[in-house]
Design an enzyme around this catalytic site. Structure first.
Site, PDB file in Angstrom:
ATOM      1  N   GLY A  18       0.771  -1.236   0.000  1.00 40.58           N
ATOM      2  CA  GLY A  18       0.000   0.000   0.000  1.00 40.58           C
ATOM      3  C   GLY A  18       0.801   1.284   0.000  1.00 40.58           C
ATOM      4  O   GLY A  18       0.319   2.317   0.475  1.00 40.58           O
ATOM      5  N   SER A  19       2.003   1.283  -0.601  1.00 38.24           N
ATOM      6  CA  SER A  19       2.776   2.530  -0.570  1.00 38.24           C
ATOM      7  C   SER A  19       2.157   3.610  -1.460  1.00 38.24           C
ATOM      8  O   SER A  19       2.210   4.802  -1.128  1.00 38.24           O
ATOM      9  CB  SER A  19       4.236   2.281  -0.946  1.00 38.24           C
ATOM     10  OG  SER A  19       4.392   2.033  -2.322  1.00 38.24           O
ATOM     11  N   ASN A  20       1.553   3.227  -2.584  1.00 36.13           N
ATOM     12  CA  ASN A  20       0.862   4.235  -3.402  1.00 36.13           C
ATOM     13  C   ASN A  20      -0.375   4.766  -2.684  1.00 36.13           C
ATOM     14  O   ASN A  20      -0.692   5.956  -2.774  1.00 36.13           O
ATOM     15  CB  ASN A  20       0.490   3.654  -4.763  1.00 36.13           C
ATOM     16  CG  ASN A  20       1.644   3.721  -5.746  1.00 36.13           C
ATOM     17  OD1 ASN A  20       2.018   4.801  -6.195  1.00 36.13           O
ATOM     18  ND2 ASN A  20       2.238   2.579  -6.052  1.00 36.13           N
ATOM     19  N   ARG A  97      -5.919  -8.523  -8.358  1.00 34.46           N
ATOM     20  CA  ARG A  97      -6.947  -9.392  -8.952  1.00 34.46           C
ATOM     21  C   ARG A  97      -7.342  -8.820 -10.305  1.00 34.46           C
ATOM     22  O   ARG A  97      -7.557  -7.605 -10.433  1.00 34.46           O
ATOM     23  CB  ARG A  97      -8.214  -9.447  -8.072  1.00 34.46           C
ATOM     24  CG  ARG A  97      -7.985  -9.880  -6.650  1.00 34.46           C
ATOM     25  CD  ARG A  97      -7.447 -11.272  -6.535  1.00 34.46           C
ATOM     26  NE  ARG A  97      -8.357 -12.295  -7.047  1.00 34.46           N
ATOM     27  CZ  ARG A  97      -8.048 -13.583  -7.139  1.00 34.46           C
ATOM     28  NH1 ARG A  97      -6.846 -13.994  -6.778  1.00 34.46           N
ATOM     29  NH2 ARG A  97      -8.921 -14.448  -7.594  1.00 34.46           N
ATOM     30  N   LEU A  99      -9.899  -7.781 -12.905  1.00 35.83           N
ATOM     31  CA  LEU A  99     -11.300  -7.374 -12.752  1.00 35.83           C
ATOM     32  C   LEU A  99     -12.124  -7.876 -13.932  1.00 35.83           C
ATOM     33  O   LEU A  99     -11.638  -7.946 -15.065  1.00 35.83           O
ATOM     34  CB  LEU A  99     -11.378  -5.854 -12.654  1.00 35.83           C
ATOM     35  CG  LEU A  99     -10.717  -5.282 -11.391  1.00 35.83           C
ATOM     36  CD1 LEU A  99     -10.493  -3.779 -11.524  1.00 35.83           C
ATOM     37  CD2 LEU A  99     -11.575  -5.584 -10.153  1.00 35.83           C
ATOM     38  N   ASN A 113      -5.829   3.187 -12.753  1.00 31.70           N
ATOM     39  CA  ASN A 113      -4.807   2.252 -12.281  1.00 31.70           C
ATOM     40  C   ASN A 113      -3.447   2.916 -12.420  1.00 31.70           C
ATOM     41  O   ASN A 113      -3.249   3.780 -13.271  1.00 31.70           O
ATOM     42  CB  ASN A 113      -4.843   0.980 -13.150  1.00 31.70           C
ATOM     43  CG  ASN A 113      -3.806  -0.044 -12.738  1.00 31.70           C
ATOM     44  OD1 ASN A 113      -3.643  -0.340 -11.542  1.00 31.70           O
ATOM     45  ND2 ASN A 113      -3.088  -0.601 -13.702  1.00 31.70           N
ATOM     46  N   HIS A 115       0.523   1.773 -13.155  1.00 31.39           N
ATOM     47  CA  HIS A 115       1.287   0.633 -13.672  1.00 31.39           C
ATOM     48  C   HIS A 115       2.753   1.051 -13.785  1.00 31.39           C
ATOM     49  O   HIS A 115       3.053   2.143 -14.278  1.00 31.39           O
ATOM     50  CB  HIS A 115       0.744   0.217 -15.046  1.00 31.39           C
ATOM     51  CG  HIS A 115       1.445  -0.965 -15.622  1.00 31.39           C
ATOM     52  ND1 HIS A 115       1.229  -2.252 -15.176  1.00 31.39           N
ATOM     53  CD2 HIS A 115       2.393  -1.060 -16.591  1.00 31.39           C
ATOM     54  CE1 HIS A 115       1.991  -3.086 -15.859  1.00 31.39           C
ATOM     55  NE2 HIS A 115       2.708  -2.390 -16.714  1.00 31.39           N
ATOM     56  N   VAL A 150      -6.138  -5.951 -20.076  1.00 34.01           N
ATOM     57  CA  VAL A 150      -5.248  -5.619 -18.956  1.00 34.01           C
ATOM     58  C   VAL A 150      -4.216  -4.564 -19.363  1.00 34.01           C
ATOM     59  O   VAL A 150      -3.608  -4.656 -20.434  1.00 34.01           O
ATOM     60  CB  VAL A 150      -4.524  -6.893 -18.467  1.00 34.01           C
ATOM     61  CG1 VAL A 150      -3.491  -6.547 -17.404  1.00 34.01           C
ATOM     62  CG2 VAL A 150      -5.532  -7.883 -17.915  1.00 34.01           C
ATOM     63  N   ALA A 179       8.752   7.694  -8.343  1.00 29.78           N
ATOM     64  CA  ALA A 179       8.006   8.471  -9.343  1.00 29.78           C
ATOM     65  C   ALA A 179       6.514   8.177  -9.251  1.00 29.78           C
ATOM     66  O   ALA A 179       5.677   9.084  -9.376  1.00 29.78           O
ATOM     67  CB  ALA A 179       8.536   8.147 -10.739  1.00 29.78           C
TER      68      ALA A 179
END
Ligand code: GRF
Length: 225
Positions: A18-20, A97, A99, A113, A115, A150, A179
């Site tokens: 959970g750092s973001n 997961r 979706l 999202n 990435h 995806v 970043a």
């Protein structure tokens, strides 16, 4: 009399550290930030990020995918939690997961999202090792709206970092993650203020509000040789 503009309500979906999510929480703690975190949801009860969110006073909920008979039932449970808290924008932040089309359609143009690559290069997993194997000189990260395929969808913002001699997948991942932490809150703010607006397969950017983008290029200037 003036009143502060209403903040956009975020739901952050995580699977792990959970750092973001924490970076978004730190940005949202600033008084002028145009969004607030309404809840954090993890698909695993032992996701480390749940405790980190709770410690910051953010509602943190486990919706364990294993507790549901199928993917859509799991996603309906998450959707119920998100709607109960008035979530307007769902932010995937290390949510591991895949979706279903049902969830992606249900939250269309309200689901983003982050990435760890400069999409459309290096979709999928092991992005850093694959980039190093290819010998690329610039890597980075992308915030994008989610579509059925995806790691595709309209790009909101990207940040570039250099690949340095001697980099390992871990050292490159760490540089990109730094970043990511800057980029995600920037992208959310652009959406929340209307500086970025999704139209079909593209995101329109208002340059007067979003800047010219050079601040998101973290690579240094080229040296004279
Ligand atoms: C990040 O690198 C993100 O880009 C990817 O998964 C990782 C999650 O890290 N989708 P964290 O849980 O936010 O620390």
């Amino acid at each position: 009399m003036t009143s502060a503009a209403a903040k956009r309500r975020l739901g952050v979906l995580i699977s792990g550290r959970g750092s973001n999510m924490l970076a978004l929480a730190a940005a949202a703690a600033e008084p002028g930030f145009p969004a607030e975190i309404a809840c954090v949801i993890a698909n695993k009860a032992d996701a480390a990020g749940l405790g980190l969110a709770t410690a910051r006073g953010i509602p943190a909920i486990a919706v364990a995918h294993r507790d549901y008979p199928d993917k859509v039932a799991f996603e309906q449970a998450m959707t119920a939690e998100l709607e109960a808290r008035g979530v307007e924008l769902v932010c995937l932040a290390g949510f591991m997961r895949l979706l279903s089309p049902w969830f992606i359609d249900r939250w269309r143009d309200r689901l983003i999202n982050i990435h760890p690559s400069l999409l459309p290069a290096y979709k999928g997993l092991d992005t850093h090792a694959r980039a190093l194997a290819d010998g690329v000189r610039i890597a980075g990260c992308t915030v994008h709206y989610v579509r059925a395929e995806v790691d595709t969808g309209p790009i909101v913002a990207q940040a570039a970092v250099p690949v340095l001699p001697g980099d390992t997948p871990d050292s490159l991942a760490a540089r990109i993650l730094t970043a990511e932490h800057r980029l995600y809150s920037y992208a959310v703010a652009m959406i929340a203020t209307g500086a970025a607006v999704v139209h079909g397969d593209r995101v329109d950017i208002d340059p007067a509000r979003a800047g010219d983008g050079t601040a998101r290029l973290f690579a240094p200037a080229l040296p004279a040789l």
